[in-house]
Design a protein around this motif. Structure first.
Motif, PDB file in Angstrom:
ATOM      1  N   GLU A   1       0.833  -1.206   0.000  1.00 23.03           N
ATOM      2  CA  GLU A   1       0.000   0.000   0.000  1.00 23.03           C
ATOM      3  C   GLU A   1       0.869   1.259   0.000  1.00 23.03           C
ATOM      4  O   GLU A   1       1.965   1.270   0.560  1.00 23.03           O
TER       5      GLU A   1
ATOM      6  N   ILE B   1       0.274   5.813   0.086  1.00 17.25           N
ATOM      7  CA  ILE B   1      -0.632   6.966   0.100  1.00 17.25           C
ATOM      8  C   ILE B   1      -0.110   7.924  -0.971  1.00 17.25           C
ATOM      9  O   ILE B   1       0.959   8.517  -0.826  1.00 17.25           O
TER      10      ILE B   1
ATOM     11  N   GLY C   1      -5.366  11.444   0.788  1.00 12.64           N
ATOM     12  CA  GLY C   1      -6.158  10.318   0.305  1.00 12.64           C
ATOM     13  C   GLY C   1      -5.994   9.072   1.161  1.00 12.64           C
ATOM     14  O   GLY C   1      -5.171   9.012   2.081  1.00 12.64           O
ATOM     15  N   LYS C   2      -6.792   8.068   0.821  1.00 15.80           N
ATOM     16  CA  LYS C   2      -6.710   6.778   1.520  1.00 15.80           C
ATOM     17  C   LYS C   2      -5.585   5.944   0.916  1.00 15.80           C
ATOM     18  O   LYS C   2      -5.196   6.149  -0.246  1.00 15.80           O
TER      19      LYS C   2
END
Length: 566
Positions: free
Chosen positions: A368, A370, A385-386
């Motif tokens: 992941e 960001i 943001g996510k």
């Protein structure tokens, strides 16, 4: 100070470098250029306006030099050299050969010669030798005003029927043609005074019909270095348009006059979409591809192309994640600066290359991140943001000016990425001897978009264009050779649409501004295309409601507004 024999009626010419010349009233601009004895000066700006070499001077004037190092000067040089090339072929082969000026290619002009025997290296050498002879003859370029009907009859006599169509749709009663030797032709901008200034050039054999003309850029005639994929993109679109009966501006103008432009627009959109489909099919056949990098010079349509490609891949069962390199600018305090102190956003060093590579590598590893969003007001990256990650069977699409630069994908294995270079390569010219450059089409797009979305004037866009082009020459064009695929993003009808938006902007450029001549030059070639509305009103409605002529999904909407992808 250059001394001139004293005469009774003289006028004073004050040059930008404080040089002063006294000349007789009625002296031509061409004669003044000859007196300067400077092979860098190709034209003069008299009291703020570039005028033809035949213009007679009647009053005291302030004079600026137009050199071949300037953009306008190069255009004049290229047009003059093109005419010498045409005359050389005519003197060698008479009516046994026809010349077609196709498009710009690698800082040169790509042309094709159609004749019974094939063009080979010896033919190119003969033409080059003949051009040198013509240049040495010091033949003047002379403008003559011709009745439109006479221009039509002359074009018929030399079997240049596309020019007949152009003159037919003209609103003026006369045509300004240029005479060189025993040739008459139309060019939409001014010419040099004579052939003698055109000494620096080169010709390169490209194919059994293709010849490249190279001209001085920054005082050096560059060696022609072909880009086969770009040339193929031109030829591919040209072949498709040929099946629709379109080769030149006059063909599109006839479609407009016949009331068939809406159908033609839709056919063009299909041709563009076929390019996107080819990329999607390549990805679906190669399971190793995990990331698609889409790059191209300013106003190529990167945003629409990337988002439309995402839809095509979605339709094939792939999920997609689109990332723009524009979100990875370094903070403004670290942004490189131009020599004048302004910020330089057009070079690859304006991007946070280390962070970008790190994020792309993390995404392809399934981790992941960001993703930042660059705030152009504060000049800083924001992380609001996510977290995002790349899921299984999900394709990453990266779009940006420098996207295919290896520095932005060095951490990714070659087999896992597809590099796509895009640009609006238009094969549609005014006629066989007046091509429309890709650069001019992009400039029109940029001008319209700058005004509609950023509130910039045409003067603003024209003023920054030179610097942008310099950055593209150094940081964008060299990398098109690294592309796995080259996609043409032009629409053959778009100049007619862009004319409706750009023309008022160009007329607003002040005649005392340095960009004025460039605005006039663009207006002159726009005259060759009938205006095409982007919206139309159905006449069958009781209460007519505007409806789209250019689809909301068109790449052209990225510039004229109201795009589905906004």
């Amino acid at each position: 100070m250059i001394e001139v024999d004293s005469v009774e009626k003289e006028i004073k010419l004050i040059f930008e470098d404080s040089n002063i010349i006294n000349v007789k009233i009625g002296t031509t601009v061409g004669k003044v250029i000859e007196m300067l004895n400077n092979d860098q000066v190709i034209a003069l700006r008299i009291n703020g306006k570039i005028v033809s070499s035949e213009t007679e001077l009647t009053t005291d004037s302030y004079v600026n030099y137009i050199t071949i190092a300037s953009r306008i000067g190069r255009k004049i040089y290229m047009k003059g050299l093109t005419y010498v090339y045409l005359l050389a072929v005519k003197e060698l082969y008479e009516d046994r050969a026809s010349v077609y000026i196709k498009h710009s290619l690698d800082k040169s002009l790509y042309t094709e010669i159609k004749m019974k025997s094939q063009v080979d290296h010896s033919v190119v050498a003969q033409i080059k030798k003949k051009m040198k002879e013509i240049i040495k003859r010091d033949i003047p370029f002379r403008n003559i005003s011709v009745d439109r009907n006479d221009a039509i009859e002359y074009s018929k006599s030399v079997e240049e029927n596309e020019k007949v169509l152009n003159y037919t749709y003209m609103t003026k009663d006369s045509v300004t043609m240029c005479e060189l030797g025993d040739m008459y032709n139309y060019f939409y901008y001014i010419m040099p005074a004579s052939t003698k200034i055109l000494k620096r050039f080169d010709l390169t054999y490209v194919s059994p019909c293709g010849v490249a003309i190279s001209y001085p850029i920054d005082n050096v005639v560059p060696k022609f270095n072909p880009t086969p994929k770009v040339l193929e993109a031109f030829k591919k679109y040209e072949k498709k348009l040929s099946t629709l009966g379109v080769h030149y501006a006059g063909d599109i103008n006839k479609i407009v006059c016949d009331g068939n432009i809406s159908d033609y627009i839709q056919k063009n959109e299909i041709l563009y979409d076929e390019n996107i489909r080819e990329v999607a099919e390549k990805v679906s056949k190669d399971k190793n591809i995990k990331a698609i990098y889409i790059s191209g010079p300013s106003s190529s349509g990167k945003t629409t192309t990337s988002k439309k490609l995402a839809l095509y891949l979605n339709a094939k069962g792939y999920d997609t994640l689109v990332i723009s390199t524009d979100d990875y600018f370094v903070d403004r305090k670290d942004t490189p600066r131009k020599p004048d102190g302004s910020y330089e956003y057009e070079i690859v060093e304006a991007l946070d290359i280390k962070l970008f590579n790190s994020h792309i590598k993390s995404l392809l590893n399934g981790d992941e991140i960001i993703k930042p969003t660059y705030n152009f007001i504060t000049g800083e990256k924001e992380y609001k943001g996510k977290p995002i990650s790349l899921k299984e069977n999900q394709i990453l699409i990266v779009e940006g000016l420098h996207a295919i630069n290896e520095r932005l994908s060095s951490s990714i294995d070659k087999k896992n990425k597809l590099k796509v270079y895009i640009s609006p390569f238009t094969p549609v010219g005014l006629d066989r001897h007046n091509h429309i450059s890709t650069t001019d089409l992009r400039l029109l797009r940029r001008m319209v978009r700058d005004y509609k979305h950023r509130g910039y004037s045409a003067t603003d866009t024209l003023g920054t264009w030179k610097g942008m082009r310099s950055s593209e020459e150094e940081y964008v064009y060299p990398y098109q050779r690294e592309a796995d695929m080259v996609i043409n993003t032009s629409l053959s009808y778009e100049i007619g649409v862009l004319r409706t938006y750009a023309e008022p902007l160009l007329y607003s450029v002040d005649k005392n501004n340095d960009c004025y001549e460039e605005a006039i030059r663009i207006l002159k070639f726009l005259d060759g295309f009938l205006a095409i509305p982007s919206e139309y009103v159905p006449y069958t409605s009781v209460l007519p409601i505007p409806s789209e002529s250019v689809p909301k999904t068109s790449i052209l909407r990225e510039f004229i507004g109201d795009s589905y992808f906004e």
